[in-house]
Design an enzyme around this catalytic site. Structure first.
Site, PDB file in Angstrom:
ATOM      1  CB  CYS A   1     -22.568 -69.943 -55.741  1.00 34.54           C
ATOM      2  SG  CYS A   1     -23.279 -70.337 -56.936  1.00 34.54           S
TER       3      CYS A   1
ATOM      4  CG  HIS B   1     -28.429 -78.209 -51.158  1.00 32.51           C
ATOM      5  ND1 HIS B   1     -26.859 -78.543 -50.298  1.00 32.51           N
ATOM      6  CD2 HIS B   1     -28.418 -78.210 -52.313  1.00 32.51           C
ATOM      7  CE1 HIS B   1     -25.980 -79.033 -51.133  1.00 32.51           C
ATOM      8  NE2 HIS B   1     -26.688 -78.960 -52.471  1.00 32.51           N
TER       9      HIS B   1
ATOM     10  CB  ALA C   1     -23.467 -73.785 -57.897  1.00 36.09           C
TER      11      ALA C   1
HETATM   12 FE1  CFM Z   1     -24.707 -84.311 -51.739  1.00 38.53          FE
HETATM   13 FE2  CFM Z   1     -24.274 -82.472 -52.948  1.00 38.53          FE
HETATM   14 FE3  CFM Z   1     -24.547 -85.357 -53.865  1.00 38.53          FE
HETATM   15 FE4  CFM Z   1     -22.700 -84.625 -52.339  1.00 38.53          FE
HETATM   16 FE5  CFM Z   1     -21.013 -83.819 -53.841  1.00 38.53          FE
HETATM   17 FE6  CFM Z   1     -22.873 -81.520 -54.485  1.00 38.53          FE
HETATM   18 FE7  CFM Z   1     -22.931 -83.703 -56.039  1.00 38.53          FE
HETATM   19 MO1  CFM Z   1     -20.794 -82.347 -56.169  1.00 38.53          MO
HETATM   20  S1  CFM Z   1     -24.094 -83.235 -50.657  1.00 38.53           S
HETATM   21  S2  CFM Z   1     -24.096 -86.387 -52.689  1.00 38.53           S
HETATM   22  S3  CFM Z   1     -20.868 -85.359 -51.743  1.00 38.53           S
HETATM   23  S4  CFM Z   1     -25.793 -83.334 -53.045  1.00 38.53           S
HETATM   24  S5  CFM Z   1     -20.650 -81.808 -54.366  1.00 38.53           S
HETATM   25  S6  CFM Z   1     -24.395 -80.785 -53.566  1.00 38.53           S
HETATM   26  S7  CFM Z   1     -22.548 -82.096 -56.862  1.00 38.53           S
HETATM   27  S8  CFM Z   1     -20.715 -84.866 -55.783  1.00 38.53           S
HETATM   28  S9  CFM Z   1     -24.255 -85.478 -55.909  1.00 38.53           S
END
Ligand code: CFM
Length: 537
Positions: free
Chosen positions: A55, A187, A58
């Site tokens: 979400c 984000h 998150a």
């Molecule tokens: Fe970017 Fe992410 Fe991440 Fe990602 Fe991810 Fe994530 Fe992650 Mo899980 S897009 S690289 S592929 S910040 S889903 S929201 S938490 S691995 S560090």
């Protein structure tokens, strides 16, 4: 049996017509003989479908803010939202001042029914007082969960009053889970406020050392950021700030002093990268420190940007010595991995980035995708002007960065910038499709039904994704590796990370476990049935 349009259609045919129409737009088979292949992305998951997405809260608190170690992050909401996110992301941090590292804490206002009925503002103010008394941090963030927005608590007013009372910055993030179709909205919300209220508030006018860079979109999962920093420092770069893995509020305030911004995860932080260019004139470079080749290419592109003889020589020297050290070990693991096939489905950037490592190990990626990326992450940034803003994206408060008259400085001349853009991905990201082989499948927001169906057809040797599907996949007899949390391992970035990844997945392949599992399709008659608008037939 490989995948083709007819086989894909057979899978989709099992859906009711409306669902089929929707899901069809989220899947395509790569063809390089057609110029563009459009995918639908960043739109709502169909209710009832088991998605891997998270979400907006998150994405905001969990992903972007959480790793900043010297701020206390308060979650305003019921305890589950805070507790469930407690240390599960493995964004590691260490601090020279142990009293200013709050990464191990989970702080929530623990809203109860009475707070939902009578409002939670007083409770939030009280928690801020407690946090100041116990931890005395330099700054605090407040993140909203769904009920906060539904009952209308004014977190901004609470934050303002707390700033006046305690004399530290208290940032309020209206990132209620429902603010977007996935964590991607979170984000964006976090990027906007960090840019508006933190970045550039530091007093430094210039970085204290040569070749200053920011590392954006690196969250230090399993220590990835530490490995990247090790390499950069050895070459002679000065890392001003990392956003946000092992990140620090104090360092982020001075991010304006960097001369180049590196973007590892484009999805989560391209907003800040763009705004830093607008406000301070600092270009950004798309890098990928996953995989040996990716790391080398990124380092060489950085050297081209700074165009300094000594730096270039040092870059090559470090590459040569690292390769001499790791290649013999990597090649051992390659023998185990070569010829195997993979599915690579991760959040918003790793689904693309890890294909590098697979291909270096001789593993072919048959299917890849993202949970919540946007069309540009699949098709390249040139499609951005054609992306329609829908009602869901309008939920995110708009923020436009403006030129900082005092601190804006062109880091390279416009002519040099154009020349560089022809050689290296400055301000550019080509997306996942660009690197994938013809015939491979690209899926947005893959769900559990499709996961099982694609596995049955393509039978990959390894499936890399997350906790929500890991055990389902393993029960189908397939090596499954989490690429969100790295299954308690890592780092997987940089030179050392490539070796660690090779070692971990080789162990998975070599494990005798798979001999004890019989995939369901081998000895059980599969139920034949279909789902219609009226229900299961
Ligand atoms: Fe970017 Fe992410 Fe991440 Fe990602 Fe991810 Fe994530 Fe992650 Mo899980 S897009 S690289 S592929 S910040 S889903 S929201 S938490 S691995 S560090």
């Amino acid at each position: 049996m490989g995948m083709n349009e007819a086989k894909l259609q057979e899978i989709l045919d099992q859906y009711p017509p409306k669902v089929q129409k929707n899901r069809k737009k989220h899947i395509f088979i790569k063809r390089s003989d057609v110029e563009s292949q459009q995918i639908e992305a960043n739109t709502r998951t169909i209710p009832g479908i088991i998605t891997n997405r998270g979400c907006a809260y998150a994405g905001c608190k969990g992903v972007v803010l959480g790793p900043i170690k010297d701020m206390v992050h308060i979650v305003h909401g019921p305890i589950g939202c805070g507790y469930y996110a407690w240390n599960t992301r493995r964004n590691k941090a260490k601090s020279d001042d142990p009293k200013q590292n709050f990464i191990n804490y989970c702080i929530s206002t623990d809203m109860q029914e009475s707070d939902i009925v009578f409002g939670g503002e007083k409770k939030l103010a009280k928690v801020i007082d407690e946090v100041m008394e116990i931890f005395n941090p330099k700054a605090i963030t407040l993140s909203a969960t769904c009920p906060v927005g539904l009952i209308g608590d004014d977190m901004g007013a609470v934050a303002k009053a707390a700033e006046a009372k305690h004399g530290v910055q208290v940032l309020s993030f209206s990132c209620e889970g429902y603010k977007g179709v996935s964590q991607s909205a979170g984000h964006h919300i976090a990027n906007n406020i960090l840019m508006e209220k933190v970045i550039g508030t530091g007093e430094q006018e210039e970085a204290p050392a040569k070749f200053p860079i920011n590392l954006l979109g690196e969250y230090n999962i399993g220590g990835d950021g530490w490995e990247v920093e090790r390499i950069l420092k050895e070459i002679g770069y000065h890392v001003v700030s990392v956003m946000t893995g092992d990140g620090s509020y104090e360092a982020i305030k001075n991010a304006h002093t960097a001369e180049l911004n590196l973007v590892q995860c484009h999805r989560s932080i391209n907003y800040i990268a763009e705004m830093l260019e607008t406000k301070y004139g600092t270009p950004w470079l798309k890098v990928n420190f996953i995989g040996i080749e990716g790391t080398i290419e990124s380092l060489r592109n950085m050297a081209l940007y700074f165009d300094d003889k000594e730096l270039t020589l040092k870059t090559e020297a470090v590459i040569a010595s690292e390769l001499a050290r790791i290649e013999p070990i990597f090649d051992q693991y390659k023998k185990i991995c070569e010829g195997k096939t993979a599915f690579c489905f991760v959040g918003g950037s790793r689904g693309h980035h890890f294909q590098n490592l697979f291909s270096e190990l001789g593993i072919e990626t048959l299917l890849a995708g993202y949970e919540f990326a946007h069309r540009d992450d699949y098709e390249g940034r040139e499609v951005i002007p054609t992306i329609k803003t829908d009602a869901d994206s309008k939920n995110i408060p708009h923020y436009t960065a403006e030129v900082d008259e005092k601190r804006f400085r062109l880091k390279v001349s416009p002519e040099k910038l154009e020349e560089l853009k022809a050689k290296i991905p400055l301000g550019q990201y080509n997306g996942m499709r660009f690197d994938m082989k013809d015939g491979s499948i690209i899926v947005d927001d893959l769900n559990h039904f499709e996961t099982e169906e694609f596995i049955k057809v393509l039978k990959p040797d390894i499936f890399t994704s997350g906790i929500k599907d890991k055990y389902v996949i393993q029960k189908m007899g397939i090596n499954s590796k989490q690429l969100h949390s790295y299954d308690y391992s890592g780092p997987y970035a940089g030179f050392n990370g490539a070796v660690k990844f090779a070692e971990d997945i080789s162990m998975g392949f070599a494990s005798p476990t798979w001999n004890f599992i019989t995939p369901p399709w081998k000895n059980q008659p599969l139920l034949e049935g279909s789902v219609t608008e009226e229900g299961v037939a």
